[in-house]
Design a protein around this motif. Structure first.
Motif, PDB file in Angstrom:
ATOM      1  N   CYS A  58      23.046   6.376  60.784  1.00 24.09           N
ATOM      2  CA  CYS A  58      22.512   5.209  61.495  1.00 24.09           C
ATOM      3  C   CYS A  58      23.201   5.086  62.845  1.00 24.09           C
ATOM      4  O   CYS A  58      24.433   5.052  62.925  1.00 24.09           O
ATOM      5  N   GLN A  76      14.300   3.684  57.606  1.00 26.40           N
ATOM      6  CA  GLN A  76      15.287   2.761  58.144  1.00 26.40           C
ATOM      7  C   GLN A  76      16.614   2.911  57.408  1.00 26.40           C
ATOM      8  O   GLN A  76      16.674   3.433  56.304  1.00 26.40           O
ATOM      9  N   CYS A  77      17.678   2.431  58.052  1.00 32.52           N
ATOM     10  CA  CYS A  77      19.014   2.521  57.470  1.00 32.52           C
ATOM     11  C   CYS A  77      19.065   1.645  56.221  1.00 32.52           C
ATOM     12  O   CYS A  77      18.738   0.459  56.282  1.00 32.52           O
ATOM     13  N   ILE A  84      17.653   5.831  63.399  1.00 32.80           N
ATOM     14  CA  ILE A  84      18.366   6.731  62.496  1.00 32.80           C
ATOM     15  C   ILE A  84      18.074   8.184  62.840  1.00 32.80           C
ATOM     16  O   ILE A  84      17.033   8.487  63.432  1.00 32.80           O
TER      17      ILE A  84
END
Lengths: 126, 215
Positions: A71, A86-87, A95
């Motif tokens: 990230c 997504q993180c 990311i």
């Protein structure tokens, strides 16, 4: 199916190029978890297509490496089984993803040709 | 004894795809790989696109299906040069098939070649055909969760075309959600909303394809 066909042809080519003889006893594959290739399908197709080919005597061993997500916002690093958008820590979409995409024939193990082979070739030499 | 290979199993396909790519450049063919689920509207999309592109550039199609000539017949009807590939059970096209199909295509000069892949969101992701662009069609009736369920093929596409948008009013499909999911998977990809049957959004899509070809 076509991946396994390509694999069998690749094994033939590698063995020929290495000018080796013997029974192919083991094939080691690396199939990353993000590659989109399904290991169960590979095993199933291998059972169907390998018999009668050079790979027909081989045990199939498959390693499935994860990808690493980094990230850029919270600097978290973690391993992933699936493609993420997504993180998992902070939810950021900033990311980078490394690895996990491999579809490799890593190695081929051959059992050396045994003496019985030689006797068949030179029966008078017994 | 052990032979260490450490080589991609898909190397043979990748090599042939690279040859296809070089051939396309040499022959001034701009190849577009069109993927999407069965029934998402790929063939209807092409019919609409050819109406837009008709006078502006030469066009040709390679149709990929497991069986039958249905799509090729539709292309013949509108006068587009077409080759139909029947994969006999294989769930995706590969570079070998495209190389063979190109030998059967009679085109010259600047051409936009569309390759309509087998309807499939899984296996088509893994096989480079040698195309310059990969575009994915997702239709409203399929639902807006497909990018999460089949991320790889979306991530590897240069554009997402949301088809059948005339059906939005009959559906809870969220265009906003799909756009956001695509932004995360492929931030540089273009997104279009079209109805090929009604013509909505089609001129913009055609313009984008022509612009990509020029760049």
């Amino acid at each position: 199916m076509s991946i396994v066909q390509a694999l069998i042809e690749q094994v033939e080519a590698e063995v020929e190029q290495a000018a080796q003889h013997g029974r192919v006893s083991r094939l080691d594959l690396v199939i990353g978890r993000l590659s989109g290739v399904h290991v169960d399908s590979i095993r199933f197709a291998f059972e169907l297509l390998a018999p009668g080919t050079i790979a027909g005597t081989a045990e199939l061993h498959i390693v499935e490496p994860r990808a690493t997500l980094t990230c850029l916002e919270c600097q978290a690093q973690c391993e992933m089984d699936d493609l993420q958008v997504q993180c998992p820590m902070c939810g950021s979409g900033q990311i980078t993803i490394q690895g996990g995409n491999e579809v490799l024939l890593q190695s081929i193990e051959l059992e050396d040709a045994d003496e019985d082979c030689c006797r068949e070739e030179h029966p008078e030499g017994q | 004894m052990k032979i260490v290979a450490a080589k991609s199993i898909l190397k043979a396909n990748d090599q042939l795809a690279a040859e296809n790519r070089a051939r396309f450049e040499l022959e001034r063919i701009f190849a577009v790989n069109l993927v999407g689920s069965p029934g998402c509207g790929k063939t209807t999309l092409l019919e609409g696109l050819f109406r837009q592109l008709g006078n502006r550039i030469g066009t040709a199609v390679i149709e990929g299906d497991i069986a039958g000539q249905v799509d090729a017949e539709r292309m013949e009807k509108i006068g587009v040069p077409v080759v139909q590939i029947n994969t006999d059970g294989m769930c995706h096209l590969d570079a070998t098939m495209i190389a063979a199909a190109c030998d059967g295509l009679n085109v010259s000069g600047d051409v936009m070649l569309f390759i309509e892949n087998v309807g499939n969101l899984v296996c088509t992701a893994g096989f480079d055909l040698g195309e310059q662009l990969r575009v994915i069609a997702l239709s409203v009736p399929e639902g807006d969760d497909k990018l999460v369920k089949y991320p790889v093929i979306f991530q590897r596409s240069h554009a997402l075309i949301i088809t059948k948008i005339d059906m939005l009013r009959h559906s809870n499909f969220s265009v906003a959600r799909v756009r956001e999911d695509m932004r995360r998977l492929a931030p540089n990809a273009a997104v279009f909303e079209v109805s090929a049957l009604h013509g909505t959004g089609m001129p913009e899509l055609a313009d984008w394809l022509l612009a990509r070809r020029s760049s």
